[in-house]
Write a protein that holds these residues in place. Sequence first.
Motif, mmCIF file in Angstrom:
data_model
loop_
_atom_site.group_PDB
_atom_site.id
_atom_site.type_symbol
_atom_site.label_atom_id
_atom_site.label_comp_id
_atom_site.label_asym_id
_atom_site.label_seq_id
_atom_site.Cartn_x
_atom_site.Cartn_y
_atom_site.Cartn_z
ATOM 1 N N PRO A 93 0.808 -1.128 0.014
ATOM 2 C CA PRO A 93 -0.064 -0.100 0.236
ATOM 3 C C PRO A 93 0.828 0.998 -0.095
ATOM 4 O O PRO A 93 0.174 2.354 0.005
ATOM 5 C CB PRO A 93 -0.844 -0.195 1.110
ATOM 6 C CG PRO A 93 -0.029 -0.813 2.049
ATOM 7 C CD PRO A 93 0.744 -1.994 1.329
ATOM 8 N N PHE A 94 2.074 0.965 -0.018
ATOM 9 C CA PHE A 94 3.048 2.424 0.022
ATOM 10 C C PHE A 94 4.228 2.147 -0.954
ATOM 11 O O PHE A 94 4.490 1.001 -1.595
ATOM 12 C CB PHE A 94 3.604 2.627 1.390
ATOM 13 C CG PHE A 94 3.687 1.761 2.315
ATOM 14 C CD1 PHE A 94 2.907 1.586 3.356
ATOM 15 C CD2 PHE A 94 4.721 0.561 2.100
ATOM 16 C CE1 PHE A 94 3.018 0.439 4.372
ATOM 17 C CE2 PHE A 94 5.130 -0.320 2.865
ATOM 18 C CZ PHE A 94 3.957 -0.428 4.131
ATOM 19 N N LYS A 95 4.710 3.059 -1.223
ATOM 20 C CA LYS A 95 6.058 2.913 -2.137
ATOM 21 C C LYS A 95 7.189 2.064 -1.630
ATOM 22 O O LYS A 95 7.378 2.346 -0.356
ATOM 23 C CB LYS A 95 6.651 4.302 -2.496
ATOM 24 C CG LYS A 95 7.594 4.430 -3.666
ATOM 25 C CD LYS A 95 8.176 5.463 -3.838
ATOM 26 C CE LYS A 95 9.329 5.580 -5.118
ATOM 27 N NZ LYS A 95 9.804 6.894 -5.270
ATOM 28 N N PRO A 96 7.667 0.977 -2.225
ATOM 29 C CA PRO A 96 8.819 0.028 -1.515
ATOM 30 C C PRO A 96 9.957 1.100 -1.042
ATOM 31 O O PRO A 96 10.504 1.756 -1.907
ATOM 32 C CB PRO A 96 8.974 -0.754 -2.718
ATOM 33 C CG PRO A 96 7.724 -0.844 -3.617
ATOM 34 C CD PRO A 96 7.244 0.384 -3.700
ATOM 35 N N HIS A 97 10.603 0.706 -0.014
ATOM 36 C CA HIS A 97 11.908 1.389 0.256
ATOM 37 C C HIS A 97 13.030 0.415 -0.127
ATOM 38 O O HIS A 97 12.891 -0.758 -0.628
ATOM 39 C CB HIS A 97 11.859 1.844 1.698
ATOM 40 C CG HIS A 97 11.935 0.361 2.641
ATOM 41 N ND1 HIS A 97 10.786 -0.272 2.599
ATOM 42 C CD2 HIS A 97 12.537 0.228 3.650
ATOM 43 C CE1 HIS A 97 10.831 -1.327 3.509
ATOM 44 N NE2 HIS A 97 11.909 -0.904 4.151
#
Length: 569
Positions: free
Chosen positions: A361-365
């Motif tokens: 649900p968020f940009k991969p780090h």
Amino acid sequence: MTVKTTVTWNSMLAGYSNRRGKIKVARQLFDRIPEPDIFSYNIMLACYLHNADVESARLFFDQMPVKDTASWNTMISGFSQNGMMDQARELFLVMPVRNSVSWNAMISGYVESGDLDLAKQLFEVAPVRSVVAWTAMITGFMKFGKIELAEKYFEEMPMKNLVTWNAMIAGYIENCQAENGLKLFKRMVESGFRPNPSSLSSVLLGCSNLSALKLGKQVHQLICKSPVSWNITAGTSLLSMYCKCGDLEDAWKLFLVMPQKDVVTWNAMISGYAQHGAGEKALYLFDKMRDEGMKPDWITFVAVLSACNHAGFVDLGIEYFNSMVRDYGVEAKPDHYTCVVDLLGRGGKLVEAVDLIKKMPFKPHSAIFGTLLGACRIHKNLELAEFAAKNLLNLDPESAAGYVQLANVYAAMNRWDHVAMVRRSMKDNKVIKTPGYSWIEVKSVVHEFRSGDRIHPELAFIHEKLNELERKMRLAGYVPDLEYALHDVGEEQKKQILLRHSEKLAIAYGLIRMPLGTPIRVFKNLRVCGDCHSATKYISAIEGRVIIVRDTTRFHHFRQGECSCGDYW
């Protein structure tokens, strides 16, 4: 009460002022005071600020019929603590009389807001420099890595208190200078200062970072003799130190006798089992934690997922991951996704790992792709390795790990032209690889080794021991794994490079210097290589020694030719 004085009213007002959320009741009480004095006004002003209502505090301050230095200082401190340094400076410049509290508030405020230059300017012109101002400057210097300036100010201080010592010790630990932190802690104790929970937490973290188990045990004795003997913070720090120094048995003994445990204590013990590869024990402890009514938090689930990862419980790990939100209301964070990607990747489910990354649900780090890249090396999947490396280097162009892992994948497949290309790219982008090194503590002295080490004073004895071990290992069936000699050189040269890896040098030194029956504890700043892992199994059987190796990922306990990881790592 039949008779109430202003002092009585102020006592009641102070009681409400000190409790958050009571601002409305406090104001009603203030308005009923027949003859409010300066103390009444200052208490009410502090009440607004204690409840973070800076705007109402400023309006109240402006309307005060009389103000003393404490009134000005309270308002300046309120602005400073809320990062409103321009407003704090305006008041500071126009206040009629300043004292050390005024200067301290401004200096501390600038330090907290990250403006060290202005903090330093004020500190230099302050008419009186209290221990609070000195300590604020030291804390700021350490926070921004200006260690030499922190040391200079610390040595120049006319008077030091426990908070000052703690700031220096914690600063050293946070700036990866644990050895200096531990030396300063010894100096502090010798100077007559009694450590508090903050001091002990810092020094135990330093022991963990250096893997200084002997000193950690001495700190344990100090804790037992001190009034903070069973303080939860100190106890948990001690427990964590034992886990990180490879002494799981003493960690468990301590856990059992701790009279009070909070969620952090449980997390430390579960994480300890997870890091040592004792997945079943970690999951048993998680069940026990729930049974005793302790609610798990997001860190608990990082530990649980790590336990599943290190033990190879792929399906069970996915089950726990899915149950986090559903059963416990714990929101999945990037750390949880990293664990699950690693879990799937190590388990050979690389396609599922990539699918999970795409569904996040968020940009991969960067750590997500670094984890995937490591799994691609294990399973020699070149296509996905290039995909992971490309994404990792887009997110973090200076990531040495990204280049190195990709080069390792190419090397494992004998694609030396591609290895050279990656190394050229590193050089062009001025990316510096972190050199691998291992260390071992012998008689309270830490000995550090780098691969192909040439500077240790006892190197001749170490090489002699390694050559003897190599002969015995070959007779026992050991074959060097040349895949881990990441240089395009001849076979014999590769074997020599492998034999001089830093962990082998440290283990050989431990065998020479550590008495029989004592576990050999070696620590490495990178992941242990496959050949060293295989060789250490042979060495543990040949020498009849317990060898414990901690790398960046986990602990490996070698006994009688077997490793606690079951070769799943």
